[in-house]
Design an enzyme around this catalytic site. Structure first.
Site, PDB file in Angstrom:
ATOM      1  N   ASP A  37      51.068  38.094  40.575  1.00  0.00           N
ATOM      2  CA  ASP A  37      51.865  36.940  40.919  1.00  0.00           C
ATOM      3  C   ASP A  37      52.494  37.159  42.266  1.00  0.00           C
ATOM      4  OD1 ASP A  37      51.057  35.498  38.638  1.00  0.00           O
ATOM      5  OD2 ASP A  37      52.890  36.313  37.291  1.00  0.00           O
TER       6      ASP A  37
ATOM      7  N   ASN B 257      43.038  34.797  32.603  1.00  0.00           N
ATOM      8  CA  ASN B 257      44.198  35.197  32.660  1.00  0.00           C
ATOM      9  C   ASN B 257      44.950  34.944  33.910  1.00  0.00           C
ATOM     10  OD1 ASN B 257      42.779  36.997  33.870  1.00  0.00           O
ATOM     11  ND2 ASN B 257      43.523  38.952  32.943  1.00  0.00           N
TER      12      ASN B 257
ATOM     13  N   HIS C  39      46.717  31.492  40.105  1.00  0.00           N
ATOM     14  CA  HIS C  39      46.771  31.629  41.671  1.00  0.00           C
ATOM     15  C   HIS C  39      47.178  30.161  42.267  1.00  0.00           C
ATOM     16  CE1 HIS C  39      43.957  35.384  41.870  1.00  0.00           C
ATOM     17  NE2 HIS C  39      44.977  35.449  40.892  1.00  0.00           N
TER      18      HIS C  39
ATOM     19  N   GLY D 265      57.114  30.434  52.775  1.00  0.00           N
ATOM     20  CA  GLY D 265      57.004  29.254  52.087  1.00  0.00           C
ATOM     21  C   GLY D 265      55.799  29.232  50.987  1.00  0.00           C
TER      22      GLY D 265
END
Ligand code: GDP
Ligand code: IMO
Ligand code: MG
Length: 451
Positions: free
Chosen positions: A13, A40, A43, A440
């Protein structure tokens, strides 16, 4: 030849999806291949185009600025002219994949460019059942043994692959082989499930399911070797997209709290057939602070309100730290330069993409763990013994924060001075240039260092 690997340097992540999307678009990639993992993964990609660059009267693409939470679909799908492939090193849950295609299409994404390697393995309900039952067995023995997997069947599927008793996507298209193989395969799956008290698999029902998947996926299942070979010969830009990060790599992670695949650049070559000698660049994605989902040690972890400040930083839910696949709150902590440096070294990183710099906007002070204290001794590496990792304390260097002003910045020199000092500290501590700062969640919210 120009192959670029994008890998996670943390515990997953880190923002790999965003970086793959941004770099694929920036460089006009022609192939994006996922090299490991499967359902799993989660994204998050918020693709967008610079509206000022569009000719007057031209509408932006339908996917512009929409939030895509991709699991099995590679993050190259928003780059025009790019084919996206789940490579031989991946494992695919066909039903989940088909549902994901429908979601992507619903949001305006083009799914016609997505292919699957015939060498990728099929994740079945039986794998998910085993994943769940194994977790329950661990928990029953001792709660601390539970790993917190995503329960998507990824571990058991890779287990079958390694034991060469798996089912590959290409097998779905070979009826004669299925006739011969499925009775054995179903019996073997039943034995494995039965060991945990699971119900047996019916070979005939599995055959029907395989035929349905073959009908739905036939046009997407390819020998990816041929596409890779031709792309290399044309000198196309190829991006190899990783799943998870070094912290949960099967060899280098916090074993046994790891996934079942290799997450590093070495595995990128193995999992796609792009030779190591064709890889020119390895971009390691690292978040400006640390997060982790699932069990296992986490040296720089913080708790309570301090963790919540990281978890819910930023303006939108898109970027808050909850698992894309399971919805679990991510554990949070300060940047761990010891683990990140080691991850960058194992990967041979040529650059770091430092994501979520904007999430630290407003902190008075920011910290980087530059070494660990091991019972009074200073160490600068991650011990191989996972229990020993759990006993380490972080040794921090402190830096002044910045009051704001990094959000959506696209030019390095426009980042606040102290934010640049922080990026430089990460660079110095990790020994690899910080090539991009993420500002961002959207594609354009990124400042390349040489802008
Ligand atoms: P991946 O699994 O590595 O692709 O990362 P995830 O998508 O699971 O998690 C990364 C999270 O950070 C997502 O919510 C992204 O939208 C968000 N994100 C990525 N880069 C940035 C960034 O530079 N700034 C902010 N604010 N959010 C980002
Ligand atoms: P992306 O690609 C974060 C974690 C699980 C668990 C361990 C093993 O979005 O970075 P598994 O289901 O793979 O057997 O679980 O790995 N995990 C992830 N954590 N991001 C992911 O993917 C993950 N994929 C698996 O939480 O600790
Ligand atoms: Mg993720």
């Amino acid at each position: 030849m120009s192959a670029v690997v994008v890998v996670g340097l943390g515990w997953g992540d880190e923002g790999k999806g965003k970086i793959v999307d941004a770099i694929a678009a920036e460089r006009g990639a022609r192939l994006v291949l996922r090299f490991n993992g499967g359902p799993n993964a989660g994204h998050t990609v918020v693709p967008g185009v610079d509206l000022h660059s569009l000719p007057a009267g031209t509408a932006p693409p339908p996917w512009h600025d929409r939030v895509f939470r991709l699991h099995q679909v590679p993050s190259g799908i928003f780059t025009p002219g790019c084919t996206s492939i789940c490579g031989p090193g991946t494992v695919i849950d066909p039903d989940g994949f088909l549902a994901e295609l429908a979601e992507v299409a619903e949001l305006g994404g083009d799914t016609s460019t997505i292919l699957l390697s015939d060498r990728a393995h099929v994740v079945l309900q039986a794998h998910r059942d085993r994943d769940r039952l194994l977790e329950a067995a661990r928990h029953a023995t001792s709660p601390s043994l539970e790993q917190g997997t995503t329960k998507r069947g990824v571990g058991p599927c890779y287990e079958d692959r390694a034991a060469h008793i798996g089912l590959r996507l290409g097998d779905l298209l070979d009826g004669a082989y299925l006739d011969e193989y499925l009775p054995f395969f179903a019996a073997e799956q039943s034995r494995r499930l039965g060991a945990y008290g699971g119900a047996p698999i019916d070979a005939r029902a599995l055959r029907d399911q395989c035929d349905q998947w073959a009908d739905a996926l036939r046009h997407r299942i390819v020998d990816s070797f041929l596409l890779v070979r031709d792309a290399l010969a044309r000198n196309d830009t190829i991006i190899l997209e990783g799943q998870l990060g070094v912290g949960r790599d099967v060899d280098w992670g916090i074993y046994p709290y790891v996934t079942s695949s290799g997450t590093t650049a070495g595995s990128a070559a193995a999992g796609t057939g792009v030779p190591v000698t064709a890889i020119r660049e390895v971009i390691g994605v690292a978040k400006a602070f640390s997060t982790s989902v699932g069990s296992g040690p986490f040296v720089t972890e913080v708790h309570g309100a301090e963790a919540m400040r990281f978890r819910e930083a930023g303006g939108s839910e898109t970027e808050h730290e909850y698992g894309v696949t399971t919805g679990r709150p991510r554990r949070c902590g300060w940047f761990d330069a010891v683990a990140t440096r080691q991850a960058a070294q194992i990967n041979g990183c040529t650059g770091i993409a430092l994501t979520k710099v904007d999430a630290l906007d407003g902190f008075d002070e920011v910290k980087i763990a530059t070494s660990y204290d091991q019972g009074g001794k200073s160490i600068d590496y991650v011990p191989s013994n996972t229990r020993a990792i759990g006993q380490l304390s972080p040794v921090y260097e402190l830096f002044p924060g910045w009051s704001g002003g990094t959000r959506d910045v696209q030019v390095w020199s426009e980042l606040p001075y102290t934010a640049r000092v922080y990026a430089d500290a990460v660079q110095n501590a990790c020994g690899v240039p910080v090539a991009y700062a993420g500002t961002g969640p959207t594609r354009l919210a990124m400042a390349p260092r040489h802008s």
